[in-house]
Design an enzyme around this catalytic site. Structure first.
Site, mmCIF file in Angstrom:
data_model
loop_
_atom_site.group_PDB
_atom_site.id
_atom_site.type_symbol
_atom_site.label_atom_id
_atom_site.label_comp_id
_atom_site.label_asym_id
_atom_site.label_seq_id
_atom_site.Cartn_x
_atom_site.Cartn_y
_atom_site.Cartn_z
ATOM 1 N N CYS A 95 47.010 -5.928 49.294
ATOM 2 C CA CYS A 95 46.152 -6.834 50.048
ATOM 3 C C CYS A 95 44.731 -6.306 49.999
ATOM 4 C CB CYS A 95 46.645 -6.997 51.490
ATOM 5 S SG CYS A 95 46.136 -5.661 52.590
ATOM 6 N N ARG A 149 40.662 10.089 61.656
ATOM 7 C CA ARG A 149 41.937 10.267 60.928
ATOM 8 C C ARG A 149 41.974 11.613 60.183
ATOM 9 N NH1 ARG A 149 44.363 5.274 60.006
ATOM 10 N NH2 ARG A 149 43.918 3.874 61.738
ATOM 11 N N CYS A 157 43.775 0.239 50.700
ATOM 12 C CA CYS A 157 44.354 1.552 50.987
ATOM 13 C C CYS A 157 44.380 2.499 49.783
ATOM 14 C CB CYS A 157 45.753 1.401 51.566
ATOM 15 S SG CYS A 157 45.755 0.518 53.139
ATOM 16 N N CYS A 176 55.032 -2.445 54.262
ATOM 17 C CA CYS A 176 53.744 -2.783 54.871
ATOM 18 C C CYS A 176 53.723 -4.228 55.364
ATOM 19 C CB CYS A 176 52.611 -2.556 53.874
ATOM 20 S SG CYS A 176 51.032 -2.991 54.610
ATOM 21 N N LYS A 180 36.883 7.790 59.421
ATOM 22 C CA LYS A 180 37.401 8.664 58.361
ATOM 23 C C LYS A 180 36.332 9.620 57.833
ATOM 24 C CE LYS A 180 40.950 5.386 57.031
ATOM 25 N NZ LYS A 180 41.511 4.527 55.976
ATOM 26 N N LYS A 226 39.194 2.674 63.446
ATOM 27 C CA LYS A 226 39.480 3.944 62.782
ATOM 28 C C LYS A 226 38.194 4.588 62.261
ATOM 29 C CE LYS A 226 42.169 1.704 59.811
ATOM 30 N NZ LYS A 226 42.976 1.283 58.656
ATOM 31 N N CYS A 263 48.867 1.460 46.504
ATOM 32 C CA CYS A 263 49.237 1.614 47.912
ATOM 33 C C CYS A 263 50.723 1.300 48.069
ATOM 34 C CB CYS A 263 48.402 0.683 48.777
ATOM 35 S SG CYS A 263 48.906 -1.042 48.612
ATOM 36 N N ARG A 275 53.253 8.954 60.134
ATOM 37 C CA ARG A 275 52.232 9.588 59.288
ATOM 38 C C ARG A 275 51.945 10.982 59.835
ATOM 39 N NH1 ARG A 275 47.231 5.834 58.503
ATOM 40 N NH2 ARG A 275 48.665 4.630 57.212
HETATM 41 FE FE1 SRM Z 1 45.642 1.921 54.949
HETATM 42 C C1 SRM Z 1 46.417 -0.425 57.244
HETATM 43 C C2 SRM Z 1 48.867 2.466 54.332
HETATM 44 C C3 SRM Z 1 44.817 4.727 53.268
HETATM 45 C C4 SRM Z 1 42.413 0.818 54.776
HETATM 46 N N1 SRM Z 1 47.358 1.182 55.717
HETATM 47 C C5 SRM Z 1 47.464 0.249 56.700
HETATM 48 C C6 SRM Z 1 48.917 0.099 57.138
HETATM 49 C C7 SRM Z 1 49.157 1.048 58.269
HETATM 50 C C8 SRM Z 1 49.373 -1.336 57.454
HETATM 51 C C9 SRM Z 1 49.314 -1.798 58.876
HETATM 52 O O1 SRM Z 1 48.264 -1.670 59.539
HETATM 53 O O2 SRM Z 1 50.324 -2.335 59.333
HETATM 54 C C10 SRM Z 1 49.628 0.581 55.840
HETATM 55 C C11 SRM Z 1 51.040 1.131 55.987
HETATM 56 C C12 SRM Z 1 51.853 0.782 54.759
HETATM 57 C C13 SRM Z 1 53.115 1.518 54.631
HETATM 58 O O3 SRM Z 1 54.192 0.886 54.710
HETATM 59 O O4 SRM Z 1 53.088 2.723 54.394
HETATM 60 C C14 SRM Z 1 48.581 1.491 55.253
HETATM 61 N N2 SRM Z 1 46.673 3.393 54.089
HETATM 62 C C15 SRM Z 1 48.000 3.384 53.846
HETATM 63 C C16 SRM Z 1 48.393 4.513 52.933
HETATM 64 C C17 SRM Z 1 49.775 5.090 53.224
HETATM 65 C C18 SRM Z 1 48.296 4.018 51.492
HETATM 66 C C19 SRM Z 1 48.901 4.928 50.458
HETATM 67 O O5 SRM Z 1 49.560 4.360 49.612
HETATM 68 O O6 SRM Z 1 48.689 6.134 50.470
HETATM 69 C C20 SRM Z 1 47.228 5.480 53.187
HETATM 70 C C21 SRM Z 1 47.463 6.409 54.335
HETATM 71 C C22 SRM Z 1 46.298 7.300 54.552
HETATM 72 C C23 SRM Z 1 46.505 8.389 55.557
HETATM 73 O O7 SRM Z 1 47.249 9.314 55.263
HETATM 74 O O8 SRM Z 1 45.865 8.352 56.608
HETATM 75 C C24 SRM Z 1 46.129 4.483 53.550
HETATM 76 N N3 SRM Z 1 43.914 2.692 54.233
HETATM 77 C C25 SRM Z 1 43.803 3.806 53.458
HETATM 78 C C26 SRM Z 1 42.516 3.852 52.833
HETATM 79 C C27 SRM Z 1 42.035 4.881 51.845
HETATM 80 C C28 SRM Z 1 41.284 5.990 52.506
HETATM 81 O O9 SRM Z 1 41.267 6.105 53.728
HETATM 82 O O10 SRM Z 1 40.690 6.773 51.776
HETATM 83 C C29 SRM Z 1 41.835 2.722 53.255
HETATM 84 C C30 SRM Z 1 40.438 2.267 52.783
HETATM 85 C C31 SRM Z 1 39.333 3.084 53.314
HETATM 86 C C32 SRM Z 1 38.832 2.516 54.597
HETATM 87 O O11 SRM Z 1 39.449 2.753 55.629
HETATM 88 O O12 SRM Z 1 37.823 1.802 54.556
HETATM 89 C C33 SRM Z 1 42.718 2.012 54.142
HETATM 90 N N4 SRM Z 1 44.588 0.484 55.891
HETATM 91 C C34 SRM Z 1 43.282 0.153 55.630
HETATM 92 C C35 SRM Z 1 42.926 -1.012 56.396
HETATM 93 C C36 SRM Z 1 41.550 -1.719 56.404
HETATM 94 C C37 SRM Z 1 40.597 -1.072 57.335
HETATM 95 C C38 SRM Z 1 39.306 -1.808 57.449
HETATM 96 O O13 SRM Z 1 38.286 -1.179 57.659
HETATM 97 O O14 SRM Z 1 39.290 -3.039 57.369
HETATM 98 C C39 SRM Z 1 44.095 -1.386 57.112
HETATM 99 C C40 SRM Z 1 44.242 -2.579 58.070
HETATM 100 C C41 SRM Z 1 43.675 -2.313 59.412
HETATM 101 O O15 SRM Z 1 43.244 -1.213 59.748
HETATM 102 O O16 SRM Z 1 43.628 -3.277 60.174
HETATM 103 C C42 SRM Z 1 45.104 -0.437 56.760
HETATM 104 FE FE1 SF4 Z 2 49.432 -2.535 53.076
HETATM 105 FE FE2 SF4 Z 2 47.268 -3.739 52.206
HETATM 106 FE FE3 SF4 Z 2 47.200 -1.142 52.767
HETATM 107 FE FE4 SF4 Z 2 48.492 -1.956 50.655
HETATM 108 S S1 SF4 Z 2 46.291 -2.192 50.986
HETATM 109 S S2 SF4 Z 2 49.286 -0.500 52.189
HETATM 110 S S3 SF4 Z 2 49.305 -3.896 51.282
HETATM 111 S S4 SF4 Z 2 47.516 -2.750 54.217
#
Ligand code: SRM
Ligand code: SF4
Length: 575
Positions: A476, A145, A480, A437, A211, A209, A431, A76
Site C-alpha cells: 500500500c 520508534r 514501509c 497487514c 523516527k 509516530k 514490506c 514488534r
Molecule cells: Fe510500517 C503501518 C509494517 C516500517 C510507514 N507498518 C504499519 C503496520 C503496523 C500496519 C498497521 O498499521 O496496521 C504494518 C504491519 C504489517 C505486518 O503485518 O507486519 C507495518 N512497517 C512495517 C514493517 C514491519 C515493514 C517491514 O516489512 O519491515 C516495518 C517495521 C519497522 C519497525 O521495526 O519499526 C515498517 N513503516 C515502516 C517504514 C520504514 C521506516 O520507518 O524506515 C515506514 C515509512 C517511513 C515513515 O514512517 O515515513 C512505515 N507503516 C508506515 C505507515 C505510514 C506512516 C505515515 O506517515 O503515513 C503506516 C500506517 C500508519 O501509521 O497509519 C504503517
Molecule cells: Fe502494510 Fe502498507 Fe506497510 Fe506494506 S506498506 S506493511 S501493506 S502498511
C-alpha cells in the site's frame, strides 16, 4: 498544543484518558471470550509494541461460516541500532516457534517482528521477550520508534560510538510511564494511582509516530533522509566521531488520492558536536509535540509541520529551546543505500559476515533451512548479530579462530545462498503486506521474489547479472519498505495492481516519481523489462538506473515532497 483550528482527532482524547497508556488493556487481554480487543485498546496496545491483526487469507471463508475473524497479534521488538546477542537471537528463535507462527521477521527498521501470537499467549510472549533482556516498549504508537544506525562493525571505533549514540537517544526518548511493566510484567501499580511524570511526551504523547536514524557516510543504508530526525556522523582526521549533521522532516507515508500527503526527503539543520546529540533529539521532538497537527493523522508527521511552517521557522524554534545555534553543515557524501555483503575483516582483526535475507523473513523451507542454520550459528557464535535497515543480517565479531566453524555451518545449511544472489535481488526489499497487514491493498513479500526472478532473466540476458538496481515493493502507499527512495518503486493500489515509480537516486538522496498508475501485475514484467533493456544499451558509463530514467525522459526528477505528485498532473494533462 496545535495551531490547527480543526477539531482534534479522536485518538487525542483517547490517549489523554488512557491514564498514561493503561486504559482497560489488562482487563481486555484477560477476557477469554474473544480473540480480539476493543477499538480503544487496539490503539493503546500499539504503544506497547503490538497490533491486533487477522489472517486475511481466511477472512472471507470465516465470514461465510459466521465465525469471528482469525485474530492474532503482531509483536514488534525494539532493537536500538539493530544489535543483539546470540542468546537474544536464540530466545527470539524459540519464542517464534513456541508462541508465534514459527517465523521471525527482520524489519526495515532493524527490529524483530513476530506474527500470529494469539491473545491468550500475548502476555507470556511479551514476558519471554523481556526475559531475554529485549522489550517491545514504544516499538509502535505515537512516540519515538526503534532508533536505527549503520550497523557495519568493520568501521570499528566510529561505529561503536554511533551505536552508543543510537542507544542513548533511544533510552532518552522512551516513555516514562510504568504502564508496560504493570500490564505485561506484573509490576506493582503506581501507589495510589499517583500521577506520573511524562516529561517529554506529556499525556497525549506525540501527534504521530516519530523516527530517528544515524548514518555513517559513505553508507546511507539507514535511508537517513526518510526520517523525521536524522544524524549524519562526521569523523575527525583519525576516524573518530566528531559530530553530526542534523536532518529533519523526512518521511515516506502518503495516501493514494490525497495530493496533500506525500513522501519527503529531509532538510538539513546544520552541524552539531557529538555530545549535543541527545539534547538536539529531545528539542526536535518537543517542537513537533507542540506544533504537529493533532487533527488530521494523515498530515501529522513532522514533515508536514516543516513543509507548512518552513525550515527556517523550525530551526529557530529548535535553537530557541537549545539556547545555542547550529553550525554550518559539514561536508560528506553518500554512495549507496545497500548493504555490503559477504566477509569483511575489521580493523581489530575480527571477521563480519553480511547475509542477504529475502525480505527479512527467517524461516525454514524444504531446501533452505535458514532459520535452523542461523540458530546453529547463534549457538556457537561469540560476537553479536546485527539487523540491517535493508532487512539483512550481519554475523559480527567472529574471532579468526572461529571463522572455520561458522563457515562450516554456512555450508551445511546452505546459507551461502545469502551471498550469491543477483545485484537486483540483493537490492530488493518488500514490506510484509498480506496476509497479516490490515492496510495491505496488494501482495508484497509474497510477490516481489517472483517478480525479481522474472526480471533477473532479463538482467542476465542484458549482461547485467550483478548490476545493482534498487527495487522495493509495498502492499500500500504507506511506504514501509521505503519504496519512494527506490530506483524502481512498486506500490500496491488494489489486489494485483501496482503504481510504478522511477527515478530515485541510488544513494537515497532523491525521491522517485510516478511513471505508470495502476499497472496490472501481469504487465509489470514487460513494462519494466523494456526500460531495463533500454538502460543496458543506452546508459552512460557508471550511470545509475534511477539517473538514467530521468535523463531518458521516463520521469521528471522529484526535487522535494509536494512535487512528487507533479507527474500525475502532467499525465492527466497529456490525456
Ligand atoms: Fe510500517 C503501518 C509494517 C516500517 C510507514 N507498518 C504499519 C503496520 C503496523 C500496519 C498497521 O498499521 O496496521 C504494518 C504491519 C504489517 C505486518 O503485518 O507486519 C507495518 N512497517 C512495517 C514493517 C514491519 C515493514 C517491514 O516489512 O519491515 C516495518 C517495521 C519497522 C519497525 O521495526 O519499526 C515498517 N513503516 C515502516 C517504514 C520504514 C521506516 O520507518 O524506515 C515506514 C515509512 C517511513 C515513515 O514512517 O515515513 C512505515 N507503516 C508506515 C505507515 C505510514 C506512516 C505515515 O506517515 O503515513 C503506516 C500506517 C500508519 O501509521 O497509519 C504503517
Ligand atoms: Fe502494510 Fe502498507 Fe506497510 Fe506494506 S506498506 S506493511 S501493506 S502498511
Amino acid at each position: 498544543m496545535s495551531t490547527d483550528s480543526a477539531p482534534l482527532h479522536p485518538n487525542e482524547a483517547l490517549k489523554s484518558r488512557s491514564n498514561y497508556l493503561r486504559g482497560n488493556l489488562a482487563e481486555v487481554i484477560a477476557d477469554p471470550l474473544t480473540g480480539s480487543i476493543p477499538e480503544e485498546e487496539v490503539q493503546l496496545i500499539k504503544f506497547h509494541g503490538s497490533y491486533l491483526q487477522d489472517d486475511r487469507d481466511v477472512r472471507a471463508e470465516r465470514r461465510k461460516k459466521k465465525l469471528e475473524k482469525a485474530y492474532s497479534f503482531l509483536i514488534r521488538v525494539r532493537v536500538p541500532g539493530g544489535v543483539c546477542t546470540p542468546d537474544q537471537w536464540l530466545a527470539m528463535d524459540t519464542i517464534a516457534d513456541t508462541w508465534a507462527n514459527g517465523s521471525l521477521r527482520l524489519t526495515t527498521r532493524q527490529a524483530f517482528q513476530l506474527h500470529g501470537v494469539i491473545k491468550s499467549n500475548l502476555k507470556t510472549t511479551i514476558q519471554s521477550i523481556n526475559q531475554a533482556l529485549l522489550d517491545t516498549i514504544a516499538a509502535c504508537g505515537d512516540v519515538n520508534r526503534n532508533v536505527m544506525c549503520n550497523p557495519n562493525p568493520h568501521l570499528s571505533e566510529l561505529h561503536g560510538q554511533v551505536l552508543q549514540t543510537a542507544r542513548d537517544i533511544s533510552a532518552h526518548l522512551l516513555p516514562h510511564t510504568r504502564a508496560y511493566h504493570e500490564i505485561w510484567l506484573d509490576e506493582e501499580k503506581v501507589a495510589g494511582g499517583a500521577p506520573e511524570e511524562e516529561p517529554i511526551y506529556g499525556k497525549t504523547f506525540l501527534p504521530r509516530k516519530f523516527k530517528v536514524a544515524i548514518a555513517v557516510p559513505p553508507s546511507n543504508d539507514v535511508d537517513v533522509f526518510a526520517h523525521d530526525l536524522g544524524f549524519i556522523a562526521i569523523a575527525d582526521s583519525e576516524g573518530k566521531l566528531h559530530g553530526f549533521n542534523v536532518t529533519v522532516g523526512g518521511g515516506m507515508g502518503m495516501t493514494h488520492g490525497r495530493e496533500d500527503t506525500f513522501p519527503r526527503v529531509a532538510d538539513g539543520l546544520g552541524y552539531i558536536p557529538a555530545d549535543k546529540v541527545v539534547e538536539v533529539a529531545e528539542k526536535v521532538v518537543l517542537v513537533q509535540r507542540d506544533f504537529g497537527n493533532r487533527s488530521d493523522r494523515a498530515r501529522a508527521r513532522l514533515k508536514y509541520t516543516i513543509h507548512e511552517r518552513g525550515i527556517d521557522w523550525f530551526k529557530g524554534e529548535v535553537e530557541a529551546r537549545l539556547g545555542w545555534t547550529f553550525e554550518p553543515e559539514a561536508p560528506y557524501a553518500f554512495s549507496s543505500t545497500g548493504d555490503r555483503y559477504g566477509w569483511v575483516k575489521g580493523a581489530d582483526g575480527r571477521f563480519h559476515l553480511t547475509l542477504f535475507i529475502q525480505n527479512g523473513r527467517i524461516k525454514d523451507t524444504a531446501d533452505y533451512p535458514l532459520k535452523t542454520g542461523l540458530r546453529e550459528i547463534a549457538r556457537i557464535h561469540k560476537g553479536d548479530m546485527r539487523l540491517t535497515a535493508n532487512q539483512n543480517l550481519i554475523i559480527a565479531g567472529i574471532e579468526p579462530d572461529d571463522r572455520a566453524a561458522i563457515e562450516q555451518l554456512i555450508h551445511q545449511y546452505k546459507l551461502y545462498r545469502g551471498l550469491h544472489q543477483t545485484g537486483l535481488r540483493m537490492n530488493s526489499m518488500a514490506c510484509v503486506a498480506l496476509p497479516t497487514c490490515g492496510l495491505a491493498l496488494a501482495e508484497s513479500e509474497r510477490y516481489l521474489p517472483t517478480l525479481v526472478s522474472q526480471l533477473e532473466d532479463v538482467m542476465k540476458e542484458c549482461g547485467m547479472r550483478d548490476d545493482e538496481i534498487v527495487i522495493r515493493m509495498t502492499g500500500c502507499s504507506n511506504g514501509c519498505a521505503r519504496p519512494y527512495l527506490a530506483e524502481i518503486g512498486l506500490v500496491g493500489k488494489a489486489p494485483g495492481v501496482y503504481n510504478v515509480y522511477l527515478g530515485a537516486a541510488f544513494n537515497g538522496s532523491r525521491l522517485n516519481k510516478l511513471y505508470r498508475d495502476s499497472v496490472p501485475q501481469n504487465n509489470l514484467l514487460p513494462l519494466i523489462s523494456a526500460i531495463i533493456r533500454d538502460y543496458s544499451i543506452s546508459r552512460r558509463p557508471g550511470e545509475r538506473f534511477g539517473d538514467f530514467t530521468i535523463r531518458s525522459g521516463y520521469v521528471k526528477p522529484t526535487r522535494k515532497g509536494p512535487d512528487f505528485h507533479d507527474e500525475i498532473r502532467y499525465k492527466e494533462y497529456q490525456i
